[in-house]
Design a protein around this motif. Structure first.
Motif, PDB file in Angstrom:
ATOM      1  N   UNK A 208       0.825  -1.211   0.000  1.00 32.26           N
ATOM      2  CA  UNK A 208       0.000   0.000   0.000  1.00 32.26           C
ATOM      3  C   UNK A 208       0.860   1.262   0.000  1.00 32.26           C
ATOM      4  N   UNK A 209       2.146   1.099   0.164  1.00 32.74           N
ATOM      5  CA  UNK A 209       3.044   2.255   0.171  1.00 32.74           C
ATOM      6  C   UNK A 209       3.287   2.750  -1.248  1.00 32.74           C
ATOM      7  N   UNK A 210       3.533   4.018  -1.363  1.00 38.99           N
ATOM      8  CA  UNK A 210       3.934   4.628  -2.620  1.00 38.99           C
ATOM      9  C   UNK A 210       5.046   5.604  -2.305  1.00 38.99           C
ATOM     10  N   UNK A 211       5.600   6.234  -3.317  1.00 39.61           N
ATOM     11  CA  UNK A 211       6.672   7.178  -3.043  1.00 39.61           C
ATOM     12  C   UNK A 211       6.695   8.286  -4.087  1.00 39.61           C
ATOM     13  N   UNK A 212       7.288   9.379  -3.684  1.00 33.37           N
ATOM     14  CA  UNK A 212       7.566  10.448  -4.632  1.00 33.37           C
ATOM     15  C   UNK A 212       9.039  10.356  -4.997  1.00 33.37           C
ATOM     16  N   UNK A 213       9.378  10.876  -6.145  1.00 38.54           N
ATOM     17  CA  UNK A 213      10.776  10.793  -6.553  1.00 38.54           C
ATOM     18  C   UNK A 213      11.123  11.917  -7.507  1.00 38.54           C
ATOM     19  N   UNK A 214      12.393  12.203  -7.565  1.00 35.11           N
ATOM     20  CA  UNK A 214      12.939  13.048  -8.614  1.00 35.11           C
ATOM     21  C   UNK A 214      14.247  12.390  -9.032  1.00 35.11           C
ATOM     22  N   UNK A 215      14.432  12.293 -10.326  1.00 34.77           N
ATOM     23  CA  UNK A 215      15.618  11.631 -10.854  1.00 34.77           C
ATOM     24  C   UNK A 215      16.227  12.520 -11.933  1.00 34.77           C
ATOM     25  N   UNK A 216      17.555  12.646 -11.894  1.00 34.44           N
ATOM     26  CA  UNK A 216      18.258  13.503 -12.855  1.00 34.44           C
ATOM     27  C   UNK A 216      19.406  12.736 -13.481  1.00 34.44           C
ATOM     28  N   UNK A 217      19.497  12.805 -14.779  1.00 35.13           N
ATOM     29  CA  UNK A 217      20.597  12.220 -15.559  1.00 35.13           C
ATOM     30  C   UNK A 217      21.440  13.405 -16.044  1.00 35.13           C
TER      31      UNK A 217
ATOM     32  N   UNK B 175       6.976  20.000 -13.483  1.00 36.92           N
ATOM     33  CA  UNK B 175       5.552  20.313 -13.378  1.00 36.92           C
ATOM     34  C   UNK B 175       4.856  19.542 -12.263  1.00 36.92           C
ATOM     35  N   UNK B 176       5.601  18.842 -11.460  1.00 38.60           N
ATOM     36  CA  UNK B 176       5.000  18.120 -10.334  1.00 38.60           C
ATOM     37  C   UNK B 176       4.931  16.631 -10.567  1.00 38.60           C
ATOM     38  N   UNK B 177       3.983  16.207 -11.401  1.00 34.43           N
ATOM     39  CA  UNK B 177       3.832  14.789 -11.704  1.00 34.43           C
ATOM     40  C   UNK B 177       3.130  14.025 -10.591  1.00 34.43           C
ATOM     41  N   UNK B 178       2.820  12.759 -10.870  1.00 36.21           N
ATOM     42  CA  UNK B 178       2.109  11.895  -9.921  1.00 36.21           C
ATOM     43  C   UNK B 178       3.090  11.078  -9.096  1.00 36.21           C
ATOM     44  N   UNK B 179       2.725  10.748  -7.859  1.00 40.22           N
ATOM     45  CA  UNK B 179       3.574   9.835  -7.076  1.00 40.22           C
ATOM     46  C   UNK B 179       3.713   8.492  -7.782  1.00 40.22           C
ATOM     47  N   UNK B 180       4.720   7.757  -7.426  1.00 34.54           N
ATOM     48  CA  UNK B 180       5.013   6.469  -8.053  1.00 34.54           C
ATOM     49  C   UNK B 180       4.423   5.346  -7.203  1.00 34.54           C
ATOM     50  N   UNK B 181       3.727   4.403  -7.875  1.00 37.35           N
ATOM     51  CA  UNK B 181       3.154   3.275  -7.171  1.00 37.35           C
ATOM     52  C   UNK B 181       1.779   3.551  -6.612  1.00 37.35           C
ATOM     53  N   UNK B 182       1.119   4.576  -7.110  1.00 39.79           N
ATOM     54  CA  UNK B 182      -0.198   4.957  -6.590  1.00 39.79           C
ATOM     55  C   UNK B 182      -1.296   4.749  -7.616  1.00 39.79           C
ATOM     56  N   UNK B 183      -1.024   5.091  -8.868  1.00 39.43           N
ATOM     57  CA  UNK B 183      -2.052   5.040  -9.921  1.00 39.43           C
ATOM     58  C   UNK B 183      -1.537   4.214 -11.091  1.00 39.43           C
ATOM     59  N   UNK B 184      -2.313   3.210 -11.491  1.00 35.31           N
ATOM     60  CA  UNK B 184      -1.925   2.408 -12.643  1.00 35.31           C
ATOM     61  C   UNK B 184      -1.959   3.263 -13.920  1.00 35.31           C
ATOM     62  N   UNK B 185      -1.099   2.897 -14.836  1.00 31.74           N
ATOM     63  CA  UNK B 185      -1.002   3.573 -16.130  1.00 31.74           C
ATOM     64  C   UNK B 185      -0.605   5.036 -16.021  1.00 31.74           C
ATOM     65  N   UNK B 186      -0.062   5.436 -14.866  1.00 29.81           N
ATOM     66  CA  UNK B 186       0.418   6.820 -14.743  1.00 29.81           C
ATOM     67  C   UNK B 186       1.567   7.038 -15.723  1.00 29.81           C
TER      68      UNK B 186
END
Length: 427
Positions: free
Chosen positions: A287-296, A328-339
């Motif tokens: 049931x956990x999800x997470x927010x993230x930011x990743x930079x290459x 622009x913000x974006x959706x958390x990861x692991x919360x909504x399918x097909x995000x």
């Protein structure tokens, strides 16, 4: 003289509620003692007699009578004085004390009660009244014994909980050390550029994770993650995610793709977030999800490809100290399918910095309830623009903690990348 039917028992022995009650009769009149003893024995009590208060005190040091019936007026120590001394004696359980008296004045009754007496019997003693008083005393003793039993059970349970809590505390302390070990390096130089990390949980363990890993000789990946919650579940998930983005095992790092030339390339940031979203929902089943930011980051050109999944905006700080919020913000990861997650980019000029920070910084709350947010962060970062590396992150933490009056209720983490010009000899 002690009744031979009475069996001595240690003072600390737990009373058996099915056993006969023990009664100590104290009176300097042998006839009065015998009358009372006979009545009590017929009613099922174990009776012990004492001819004086002094003798009664000696008997009470050998065993604890459940009930004491004492005459008020006796040669030597009075019943009231005996009652006071009886109350001063250490006991495993409560002793019910009845005074025999012909006194009926309110002042005398008050004196008896103040001395510790529970009840009174008028002389001469009526058998029915005696039984009624003893039944009242028996009810009180039963309640006291039950309360004592429950208190002992509560105390035992609290001791067990304390032991369990100590075990949990030790486990959490070790878990904190293990979680901190997930961030193996807090600083690394990549040619002329530098990466510095900060990870400070607000509790024993936290849900924040920061890190970096070389993609190849020219590029480096930076990430900040914030798992929902702050407990053990969040910490376990950060450990799982740290394995997915391992800097020490490139073959296990899902952000790296081995090219046909045997050189690792980085997965597109947006595709990486989409893949992680599917991975969490399909495989982790949590049931956990997470927010993230990743930079290459391209260490030569300064170009940065990024993705933001519900995490605070990445910050680019220019040479003059001013900042630009990216994404622009974006959706958390692991919360909504097909995000879906979009890749965006920026370019760092020599001397500019990139800061990836958790909401433990942006949502730090002042005593008046005001959140720091981006407006407060703007002026804070500008005052720190002359600092570098650990000095910058330490000062940032102190400023945020001061803003919140020392009451930080969330994990604080950040990735600080300083671009100081193109990396040389990039193969």
């Amino acid at each position: 003289m002690q009744d031979p039917l009475y069996k001595l028992s240690p003072a600390t022995q737990t009373p058996d509620e099915n056993a006969r009650r023990s009664v100590l009769v104290v009176d300097d009149s042998k006839m009065q003692r015998r009358i009372l003893s006979a009545q009590l024995s017929r009613s099922g009590y174990d009776v012990t007699e004492a001819a004086s208060a002094e003798e009664a005190l000696e008997i009470c040091q050998q065993f604890e009578p459940d009930i004491v019936i004492s005459d008020w007026m006796m040669t030597g120590m009075s019943g009231v004085e005996f009652c006071r001394k009886f109350r001063e004696m250490p006991r495993a359980g409560y002793g019910y004390f009845i005074l025999l008296t012909s006194k009926s004045e309110k002042a005398e009754v008050a004196l008896g009660l103040q001395s510790g007496a529970d009840d009174f019997l008028a002389k001469p003693v009526n058998g029915n009244e005696l039984r009624a008083r003893l039944q009242a005393g028996d009810r009180i003793l039963r309640m006291e014994r039950e309360l004592t039993r429950k208190n002992q059970l509560l105390s035992s349970t609290l001791d067990e909980l304390k032991t369990v809590h100590e075990g949990i505390r030790r486990d959490l302390s070790e878990a904190r050390q293990l979680q901190q070990s997930l961030v193996k390096e807090r600083y690394r130089s990549f040619g002329s550029s530098e990466v510095t990390l900060m990870l400070r949980p607000c509790g024993q363990v936290g849900g924040d994770l920061v890190g970096f890993f070389p993609i190849n000789a020219r590029r480096v990946g930076l990430y900040g993650i914030d798992v929902s919650g702050h407990g053990i579940t969040s910490a376990l998930m950060t450990a799982r995610l740290a394995g997915y983005l391992s800097g020490s095992s490139p073959d296990q790092n899902i952000a790296l793709v081995l090219s046909d030339f045997g050189i690792y390339e980085g997965m597109d940031p947006g595709e990486l977030a989409t893949y992680l979203n599917k991975l969490v929902l399909d495989e982790m089943q949590t049931e956990s999800y997470f927010t993230m930011v990743y930079a290459d980051v391209d260490l030569v050109s300064g170009e940065v490809l990024m993705v933001q999944g519900g995490h605070p905006h990445p910050v680019k700080q220019r040479i003059d100290g001013t900042i630009e919020l990216l994404g622009q913000g974006g959706l958390p990861v692991g919360l909504i399918e097909e995000a879906q997650y979009e890749t965006f980019s920026t370019v760092l000029e020599p001397g500019e910095r990139l800061i990836l920070m958790s909401d433990g910084i942006t949502e730090a709350t002042a005593h008046d309830g005001q959140l720091l947010m981006e407006n407060g962060l703007d002026s804070m970062l500008k005052t720190l623009s002359n600092l570098n590396g650990n000095g910058f992150l330490d000062a940032l933490y102190w400023e945020v903690e001061n803003y919140a009056d020392g009451n930080l209720t969330d994990d604080v983490s950040a990735v600080f990348f300083e671009f100081n010009g193109a990396k040389r000899n990039a193969d």
